[in-house]
Design a protein around this motif. Structure first.
Motif, mmCIF file in Angstrom:
data_model
loop_
_atom_site.group_PDB
_atom_site.id
_atom_site.type_symbol
_atom_site.label_atom_id
_atom_site.label_comp_id
_atom_site.label_asym_id
_atom_site.label_seq_id
_atom_site.Cartn_x
_atom_site.Cartn_y
_atom_site.Cartn_z
ATOM 1 N N MET A 1 -71.841 -66.477 -94.253
ATOM 2 C CA MET A 1 -72.166 -66.046 -92.898
ATOM 3 C C MET A 1 -71.784 -67.157 -91.912
ATOM 4 S SD MET A 1 -75.866 -64.909 -91.306
ATOM 5 C CE MET A 1 -75.915 -63.470 -92.383
ATOM 6 N N PRO A 2 -70.963 -66.839 -90.894
ATOM 7 C CA PRO A 2 -70.536 -67.869 -89.942
ATOM 8 C C PRO A 2 -71.708 -68.435 -89.155
ATOM 9 C CG PRO A 2 -69.921 -65.681 -89.161
ATOM 10 C CD PRO A 2 -70.413 -65.506 -90.570
ATOM 11 N N THR A 3 -71.602 -69.702 -88.796
ATOM 12 C CA THR A 3 -72.649 -70.389 -88.055
ATOM 13 C C THR A 3 -72.173 -70.695 -86.637
ATOM 14 O OG1 THR A 3 -71.898 -72.594 -88.683
ATOM 15 C CG2 THR A 3 -73.425 -71.467 -90.205
ATOM 16 N N MET A 4 -73.097 -71.212 -85.829
ATOM 17 C CA MET A 4 -72.740 -71.597 -84.468
ATOM 18 C C MET A 4 -71.703 -72.716 -84.481
ATOM 19 S SD MET A 4 -75.269 -72.612 -81.292
ATOM 20 C CE MET A 4 -76.200 -71.089 -81.436
ATOM 21 N N ALA A 5 -71.800 -73.595 -85.481
ATOM 22 C CA ALA A 5 -70.812 -74.672 -85.604
ATOM 23 C C ALA A 5 -69.419 -74.118 -85.860
ATOM 24 C CB ALA A 5 -71.223 -75.634 -86.716
ATOM 25 N N ASP A 6 -69.348 -73.053 -86.669
ATOM 26 C CA ASP A 6 -68.056 -72.414 -86.925
ATOM 27 C C ASP A 6 -67.472 -71.850 -85.633
ATOM 28 O OD1 ASP A 6 -68.268 -72.945 -89.666
ATOM 29 O OD2 ASP A 6 -69.369 -71.063 -90.025
ATOM 30 N N VAL A 7 -68.309 -71.222 -84.825
ATOM 31 C CA VAL A 7 -67.855 -70.669 -83.538
ATOM 32 C C VAL A 7 -67.347 -71.790 -82.646
ATOM 33 C CG1 VAL A 7 -68.587 -69.462 -81.434
ATOM 34 C CG2 VAL A 7 -69.415 -68.688 -83.666
ATOM 35 N N ALA A 8 -68.080 -72.917 -82.613
ATOM 36 C CA ALA A 8 -67.681 -74.054 -81.776
ATOM 37 C C ALA A 8 -66.321 -74.595 -82.191
ATOM 38 C CB ALA A 8 -68.748 -75.146 -81.856
ATOM 39 N N ARG A 33 -66.049 -69.681 -71.468
ATOM 40 C CA ARG A 33 -66.962 -68.594 -71.899
ATOM 41 C C ARG A 33 -66.195 -67.547 -72.697
ATOM 42 N NH1 ARG A 33 -71.579 -65.725 -70.757
ATOM 43 N NH2 ARG A 33 -71.334 -63.466 -70.667
ATOM 44 N N GLN A 34 -65.003 -67.174 -72.204
ATOM 45 C CA GLN A 34 -64.219 -66.156 -72.895
ATOM 46 C C GLN A 34 -63.759 -66.650 -74.265
ATOM 47 O OE1 GLN A 34 -63.868 -62.943 -71.720
ATOM 48 N NE2 GLN A 34 -63.232 -62.693 -73.861
ATOM 49 N N ALA A 35 -63.418 -67.927 -74.360
ATOM 50 C CA ALA A 35 -62.995 -68.486 -75.650
ATOM 51 C C ALA A 35 -64.126 -68.410 -76.666
ATOM 52 C CB ALA A 35 -62.537 -69.935 -75.461
ATOM 53 N N VAL A 36 -65.348 -68.703 -76.214
ATOM 54 C CA VAL A 36 -66.502 -68.622 -77.110
ATOM 55 C C VAL A 36 -66.732 -67.179 -77.548
ATOM 56 C CG1 VAL A 36 -69.009 -68.897 -77.249
ATOM 57 C CG2 VAL A 36 -67.612 -70.692 -76.186
ATOM 58 N N LEU A 37 -66.672 -66.252 -76.593
ATOM 59 C CA LEU A 37 -66.902 -64.844 -76.934
ATOM 60 C C LEU A 37 -65.829 -64.325 -77.877
ATOM 61 C CD1 LEU A 37 -68.033 -63.420 -73.454
ATOM 62 C CD2 LEU A 37 -69.467 -64.037 -75.421
ATOM 63 N N ASP A 38 -64.587 -64.754 -77.687
ATOM 64 C CA ASP A 38 -63.508 -64.343 -78.587
ATOM 65 C C ASP A 38 -63.755 -64.879 -79.993
ATOM 66 O OD1 ASP A 38 -62.260 -63.016 -76.537
ATOM 67 O OD2 ASP A 38 -60.824 -64.636 -76.100
ATOM 68 N N ALA A 39 -64.240 -66.121 -80.092
ATOM 69 C CA ALA A 39 -64.521 -66.711 -81.404
ATOM 70 C C ALA A 39 -65.672 -65.981 -82.087
ATOM 71 C CB ALA A 39 -64.848 -68.197 -81.248
ATOM 72 N N VAL A 40 -66.687 -65.638 -81.318
ATOM 73 C CA VAL A 40 -67.823 -64.883 -81.850
ATOM 74 C C VAL A 40 -67.340 -63.558 -82.430
ATOM 75 C CG1 VAL A 40 -69.898 -63.586 -81.208
ATOM 76 C CG2 VAL A 40 -69.591 -65.930 -80.387
ATOM 77 N N ASP A 41 -66.469 -62.874 -81.678
ATOM 78 C CA ASP A 41 -65.958 -61.578 -82.125
ATOM 79 C C ASP A 41 -65.076 -61.722 -83.358
ATOM 80 O OD1 ASP A 41 -65.585 -58.684 -81.652
ATOM 81 O OD2 ASP A 41 -63.502 -59.268 -81.284
ATOM 82 N N ALA A 42 -64.212 -62.722 -83.373
ATOM 83 C CA ALA A 42 -63.282 -62.913 -84.490
ATOM 84 C C ALA A 42 -64.005 -63.289 -85.781
ATOM 85 C CB ALA A 42 -62.256 -63.987 -84.126
ATOM 86 N N GLY A 44 -67.267 -62.674 -86.361
ATOM 87 C CA GLY A 44 -68.385 -61.782 -86.676
ATOM 88 C C GLY A 44 -69.712 -62.509 -86.668
ATOM 89 N N TYR A 45 -69.819 -63.494 -85.783
ATOM 90 C CA TYR A 45 -71.047 -64.303 -85.725
ATOM 91 C C TYR A 45 -72.198 -63.500 -85.114
ATOM 92 C CZ TYR A 45 -74.406 -67.767 -84.072
ATOM 93 O OH TYR A 45 -75.556 -68.466 -83.814
ATOM 94 N N THR A 46 -73.357 -63.585 -85.737
ATOM 95 C CA THR A 46 -74.579 -62.954 -85.222
ATOM 96 C C THR A 46 -75.620 -64.036 -84.999
ATOM 97 O OG1 THR A 46 -74.149 -60.926 -86.474
ATOM 98 C CG2 THR A 46 -76.390 -61.257 -85.656
ATOM 99 N N PRO A 47 -76.136 -64.170 -83.766
ATOM 100 C CA PRO A 47 -77.140 -65.206 -83.501
ATOM 101 C C PRO A 47 -78.394 -65.003 -84.344
ATOM 102 C CG PRO A 47 -76.270 -64.324 -81.445
ATOM 103 C CD PRO A 47 -75.775 -63.430 -82.547
ATOM 104 N N ASN A 48 -78.995 -66.078 -84.767
ATOM 105 C CA ASN A 48 -80.248 -66.052 -85.531
ATOM 106 C C ASN A 48 -81.406 -66.073 -84.528
ATOM 107 O OD1 ASN A 48 -82.544 -66.593 -87.076
ATOM 108 N ND2 ASN A 48 -81.380 -67.806 -88.573
#
Length: 389
Positions: A1-8, A33-42, A44-48
């Protein structure tokens, strides 16, 4: 499961920046902001949300306790609450107190134990245990639909018995819309108007009875307690109440029901008695609902802004969470008088005659002589007694 560090790493930013974007805690440049959202989407990160709540002491959830969720009125309120909560990024936990003070206290405690950030509650007719619990635990709360009178709150707007302020509350207007509804019937010539009232102890019941009495007094008619019977806000109770009114030595020529469930019960009794609406008895109801226009005749009604009541309750609660010390407030929303044919008026296109306090678009005075055989009979009786309606 991807983490916030992976998104960063994927977005080429710090973990703190990712947190600011996801939580809205600090402004971030649009391209970042858009770069972060794109990474989240790519990824499949889900906040804990559980981990976040441990850090922030917030769960971004709202507890909703309303009775009779199957009732179309409360269903629409629920839809309004849910839409406004989701728009603000909040989840919803729902419980049904069944209008029972003991059960109400239990379900509110269960919601509180789930660590909701605040609650929206439609209180029962005896909310003392509820108010005591919310006060002791300083739970930010908005009371919905039924307002509390004589219940004080803490100065920070949380519910409590000892402070100078009352709780935050959101409801519809009741007195003026009921006055207008009953006044429409008196204008048609009705002088004996029965009211199937709601559950005793609820503010909606008290206020709608007050509106009923005001309309009669304005028409020069003395209110008759014999024509007011409680239907306990439910269909079966309304069946019994309607039967009691019809069994009076001088039964009413028109009937007003104080909510949609009781309208159904009243119609059942009228059908069993073989009475035709509006020829034998006129019928108007407080609470419009989706199929009111499908009845024959179509039901003249007061329509409450149920979805907006729910949405407004969320907004008031979120304001309280942002500014805990602000004064408590009660928000009353206007209703609409929907003129159809069950009152005895002739068939015409459905018109919304305007919100209370607003203009009546195209609504002139009701022509004399309308109102079906029931109203004609009422006028005839008055003429024989030498009284002008």
């Amino acid at each position: 499961m991807p983490t916030m560090a992976d998104v960063a790493r994927s977005a080429g930013v710090s973990v703190a920046t990712v947190s600011h974007v996801l939580n809205g805690s600090r402004p971030v440049l649009p391209h970042t902001r858009q770069a972060v959202l794109d990474a989240v989407d790519a990824l499949g990160y889900t906040p804990n949300t559980l981990a976040r709540s441990l850090v922030t002491s917030r769960t971004r959830s709202i507890g909703l306790a309303v009775s009779a969720i199957s009732n179309p009125y409360f269903t629409e309120i629920l839809q309004g609450v849910e839409a406004a909560a989701l728009e603000a990024g909040y989840g919803l936990l729902i419980a049904d107190p069944h209008d029972d003070p003991v059960h109400e206290r239990k379900v509110v405690q269960l919601l509180h134990e789930r660590r909701v950030d605040g609650m929206i509650v439609a209180p029962s007719a005896d909310p003392h245990a509820l108010v005591d619990y919310l006060a002791r635990h300083s739970v930010p709360t908005v009371f919905l639909d039924r307002v509390l009178t004589g219940v004080e709150g803490a100065a920070d707007g949380r519910v409590g018995p000892d402070g100078p302020d009352g709780p935050d509350q959101v409801c519809a207007e009741n007195v003026e819309p009921m006055t207008r509804l009953v006044g429409h019937l008196t204008a048609l010539g009705h002088r004996r108007i029965g009211l199937v009232a709601g559950l005793p102890g609820l503010s909606t019941t008290t206020e709608r009875i007050a509106g009923y009495r005001r309309a009669l007094t304005s028409a020069g008619l003395p209110p008759d307690d014999d024509l007011v019977v409680s239907g306990n806000s439910e269909s079966s109770g309304a069946e019994r109440a309607t039967a009691a009114l019809l069994d009076r030595s001088e039964p009413p020529t028109a009937l007003v029901t104080a909510n949609n469930a009781m309208t159904i019960g009243a119609l059942r009794t009228l059908r069993r008695r073989g009475l035709d609406v509006p020829d034998d008895i006129a019928l108007c109801c407080f609470d419009d609902f989706a199929w009111a226009d499908l009845f024959s005749p179509r039901l003249t009604a007061v329509a409450q802004p149920s979805r907006e009541i729910g949405a407004q309750a969320v907004r008031v609660l979120l304001d309280r969470l942002v500014a805990p010390g602000r004064p408590a407030r009660t928000v009353r929303l206007p209703c609409a008088f929907v003129h159809r044919t069950s009152c005895g008026c002739p068939e015409e296109p459905v018109r919304d005659l305007g919100r209370e306090g607003g203009r009546d678009e195209g609504a002139g005075p009701v022509p004399d002589g309308l109102g079906g055989k029931a109203a004609s009979s009422a006028r005839s009786t008055l003429s024989e007694k030498g009284t002008t309606p």
